[in-house]
Write a protein that holds these residues in place. Structure first.
Motif, PDB file in Angstrom:
ATOM      1  N   ASN A 109       0.559   4.272  -2.672  1.00 53.03           N
ATOM      2  CA  ASN A 109       0.391   5.569  -2.457  1.00 53.03           C
ATOM      3  C   ASN A 109       1.644   6.540  -2.968  1.00 53.03           C
ATOM      4  O   ASN A 109       1.335   7.561  -3.429  1.00 53.03           O
ATOM      5  N   ASP A 110       2.507   6.081  -3.055  1.00 56.88           N
ATOM      6  CA  ASP A 110       3.991   6.653  -3.616  1.00 56.88           C
ATOM      7  C   ASP A 110       3.635   6.872  -5.149  1.00 56.88           C
ATOM      8  O   ASP A 110       3.906   8.013  -5.790  1.00 56.88           O
TER       9      ASP A 110
ATOM     10  N   GLN B 234       0.850  -1.127  -0.046  1.00 57.29           N
ATOM     11  CA  GLN B 234      -0.303   0.007  -0.038  1.00 57.29           C
ATOM     12  C   GLN B 234       1.018   1.253  -0.001  1.00 57.29           C
ATOM     13  O   GLN B 234       0.470   2.239  -0.772  1.00 57.29           O
ATOM     14  N   ASN B 235       1.899   1.105   0.711  1.00 59.11           N
ATOM     15  CA  ASN B 235       2.944   2.482   0.744  1.00 59.11           C
ATOM     16  C   ASN B 235       3.404   2.460  -0.702  1.00 59.11           C
ATOM     17  O   ASN B 235       3.421   3.800  -1.292  1.00 59.11           O
ATOM     18  N   LYS B 236       3.519   1.628  -1.539  1.00 59.22           N
ATOM     19  CA  LYS B 236       4.064   1.721  -2.912  1.00 59.22           C
ATOM     20  C   LYS B 236       2.947   2.360  -3.955  1.00 59.22           C
ATOM     21  O   LYS B 236       3.339   3.146  -4.425  1.00 59.22           O
TER      22      LYS B 236
END
Length: 749
Positions: free
Chosen positions: A432-433, A428-430
């Motif tokens: 979002n980036d 999910q962080n990827k």
């Protein structure tokens, strides 16, 4: 002599024979014709009229008074003036002075200067060093008939004064014309009599014509030219190493070839291009500037005249326009876009494989080493193999009382494997980036943009990222066969190719969008039977960076303008549906290329802002107040919306958008961008056949794209996001759902 087609006969005094010769003058040959034209060369066409005898009395013509005129009085001055125009045109043609032999015979010899007289007499010199006795007498008689005794003596005296003829010097006083002519042939020309030569050997004349590099290029660019020139019976051979053209045939045939060749070279196109700014932009973007690749796709001859100004020659003006188009296409200078790449962890442990499907790429991406990144030895593949082996123990053949029941340890191992399979491919962080990078359009503040734009549109295209290998300075066969792969980093140059066979096959197995009854093999039958597909054309334009196109706009400001695209649907007869024509600007396009080496496809995730250059006509607020005449005289909306772009009508009138026949596109279009008239250049055109499929309730577009020889042929599979912003502020969540759908599709390949 049998000649193909109609021809015009030109009469002149042949210095090689003792009689008058008539030979045919064909017009210059064009590459667009496959037969010899019947219109004579304009410069050689006799426009004088022949007056017919009109008896005005009853007396017979023989009893009427006759007037005899001198040859000088019957001289065709109109013909001579045309020839003088050719000579004064400043043509830098190395063969012109040697080809127009018969023209000099029209000059008044009595008024010729001594220097010009030498050139006229020299043209009577045969091309061979040995002749038979009859040919020798023929040349001698021609000199006697064409020149006076004083002129022949003057010619000898001027040549005797030269060092190379010092040993042959003899007095010319009280020498007959016959002796003077013999001395010219023997002493000056060095022609010898060979008794072994037969009379028929003199019928064939061999001539070697020197050519420049430009002449050779223009001749080779027209592959049928030499075949057409030799259709009159002569033999022609182009000796490229010696830069010569060897012609064999009768005197009239050789002269015929020379005249037509001169006319062909005269009709070539010549322009000067100032590439100072384009060269600077090439070096800024790619670090180098070269015309070699562009020259491989155009029939244009380059000549550097200094200060980044090039003199270009081509057979037709169309080739020069094609050159400008390919230069801008190759440069692709666009400040309204931002591209980044997301590499996997530890990319150096993955393997690079050469890419060979060049026909699916555009012309500027071919003929270079490209590689795809794959993870052939990943633990994921081993895990799948182990899971399959464990599950096979529970098939029907092994389900009996004697079968070994897996213990708890094995069960936990299977559970662990399945749990690993369910792990997300992208965190999910990827995601979002990626979203933050795509939604950042701050760079548009310093660029020229339209005030009103559409909402951002997210799309995901499936395909493979192609990494550019190192360019080898040596062009050996070994370096081409085994190119050097690049070292992967975020600065590595790359391309993207959407032509992946497994992706296309998977998309065709999906149900049609909004229809659940059609899937599998039925799709192929329905594509060309129903109206579920749509044909459209996409034409791309870029601001012209050539100085002569936008003189009133500074180059610094010109590079800030956005690309423009013309979209139009096609009817069943493959003609444009003008009601669907859209002229849009690409205000901003952010792209993130996500590399997935463990799967069959990578992801090209894009977010685009666009603007409309055609102002839509709003509905009239008080239609009831219009009179009948106003209604009848009013224009339809599809015409009034074009008024905001007057240059669009000119572009459409110069183009031919009929895809059942030959299609032609105007090389430029003038557009009104925020009050500035900017000339845009046509770059590319793609014919698209689109069909929409359904994957988990989301539209998946399957596009068959035909870009021609330059654009390539490919298949695009697109996952389409929402067309508008979510008022609830859940845009990031909806983008995550789009990413998950695309990753889920890829994982099933």
């Amino acid at each position: 002599m049998l000649l193909r087609g109609r021809s015009r006969l030109v009469r002149h005094l042949d210095p090689q024979k003792s009689q008058h010769v008539f030979f045919s003058v064909f017009p210059a040959l064009s590459s667009s014709k496959n037969v010899i034209p019947t219109i004579p060369v304009p410069e050689l066409q006799d426009s004088s009229t022949i007056r017919t005898f009109q008896p005005q009395s009853s007396r017979p013509p023989s009893s009427r008074k006759q007037i005899f005129l001198e040859p000088r009085e019957t001289f065709n001055r109109n013909f001579n003036s045309r020839i003088e125009d050719i000579k004064s045109s400043g043509l830098e043609n190395p063969i012109e002075s040697k080809s127009m032999t018969f023209i000099e015979s029209e000059v008044d010899i009595d008024e010729a200067s001594p220097e010009r007289l030498i050139g006229i007499i020299d043209k009577f010199k045969p091309a061979v060093a040995e002749v038979n006795r009859m040919r020798f007498r023929s040349i001698q008689q021609e000199l006697e008939k064409a020149f006076s005794q004083q002129q022949l003596a003057s010619y000898l005296e001027q040549n005797y004064s030269k060092v190379e003829f010092a040993n042959s010097r003899r007095s010319t006083r009280r020498v007959s014309k016959k002796k003077l002519a013999q001395r010219i042939i023997n002493d000056i020309w060095g022609i010898k009599v060979n008794s072994k030569l037969t009379e028929t050997s003199d019928l064939i004349t061999k001539k070697t014509v020197p050519l420049s590099d430009l002449d050779i290029f223009l001749i080779r660019s027209n592959r049928r030219l030499l075949h057409w020139l030799s259709s009159n019976g002569c033999r022609i051979k182009l000796v490229k190493d010696k830069k010569e053209l060897e012609i064999s045939g009768t005197t009239s045939q050789v002269s015929n070839v020379e005249v037509n060749l001169i006319e062909f070279l005269r009709q070539s196109e010549k322009q000067e291009l100032n590439l100072t700014d384009i060269k600077h932009l090439f070096q800024e973007k790619y670090g180098r500037f070269s015309l070699e690749k562009v020259a491989g796709y155009t029939d244009v001859f380059f000549k550097d005249v200094g200060n980044d100004i090039y003199e270009v020659h081509s057979q037709t003006p169309h080739q020069v326009e094609r050159l400008k188009r390919l230069l801008l296409w190759s440069l692709n200078y666009n400040k309204h876009s931002n591209e980044v790449i997301t590499l996997p962890e530890e990319p150096e442990k993955k393997q690079l494989f050469p890419f060979k499907d060049e026909l699916s790429l555009s012309w500027n991406n071919r003929r270079q080493p490209l590689f795809t990144l794959k993870d052939c030895g990943s633990s994921r593949s081993e895990t799948n193999h182990r899971l399959l082996s464990d599950l096979q123990r529970y098939d029907d053949a092994n389900m009996n009382i004697d079968a070994e029941i897996p213990n708890k340890e094995n069960d936990s191992e299977v559970d662990t494997i399945i749990k690993d399979e369910d792990a997300p491919i992208l965190s999910q962080n990827k995601i979002n980036d990626i979203y933050d990078q795509l939604y950042d359009f701050d760079y548009r503040k310093n660029l020229i943009s339209l005030e009103t734009t559409s909402s951002p549109v997210f799309t995901i295209s499936l395909g493979n990222i192609l990494f550019e290998g190192e360019q080898q300075e040596t062009k050996s066969a070994m370096s081409k066969l085994f190119p050097t792969p690049p070292e992967l980093s975020e600065t590595t140059k790359f391309k993207f190719n959407s032509n992946v066979q497994l992706v296309a096959d998977k998309a065709l197995s999906l149900p049609i969008h909004s229809t659940s009854s059609t899937s599998g093999s039925d799709v192929l039958d329905d594509i060309f039977r129903d109206e579920r597909y749509k044909n459209s054309v996409q034409i791309t334009f870029l601001p012209s960076l050539f100085v002569e196109d936008n003189k009133d706009i500074k180059m610094e400001d010109l590079t800030k303008f956005q690309p423009v695209e013309l979209w139009v649907d096609l009817k069943h007869n493959m003609t444009p549906d003008m009601d669907t024509l859209q002229l849009v600007t690409v205000e901003g396009e952010n792209t993130n290329y996500v590399s997935l080496p463990s799967f069959k496809s990578d992801l090209k995730v894009s977010c685009q802002l666009s603007g409309n250059l055609l102002q839509e006509k709003g509905e009239l607020a008080q239609d009831f107040e219009l009179s009948i005449d106003d209604i009848l005289n009013s224009q339809a909306d599809r015409y009034t919306r074009f008024k905001s772009q007057p240059g669009l009508g000119g572009f459409l009138s110069r183009s031919k958008l009929d895809f059942q026949e030959e299609t032609s596109i105007s090389p430029y279009i003038d557009l009104n961008i925020n009050g500035d008239i900017v000339r845009y250049r046509f770059i590319s055109m793609e014919f698209r056949k689109k069909l929409s499929f359904d994957f988990n309730g989301r539209e998946v577009q399957y596009n068959m794209v035909e870009g021609g020889n330059l654009g390539g042929r490919k298949v695009e599979v697109l996952f389409v996001g929402d067309m508008a912003l979510d008022a609830s502020g859940e845009e990031r969540k909806r983008f995550g759902q789009l990413m998950n759908d695309a990753v889920s599709f890829v994982s099933e390949l």
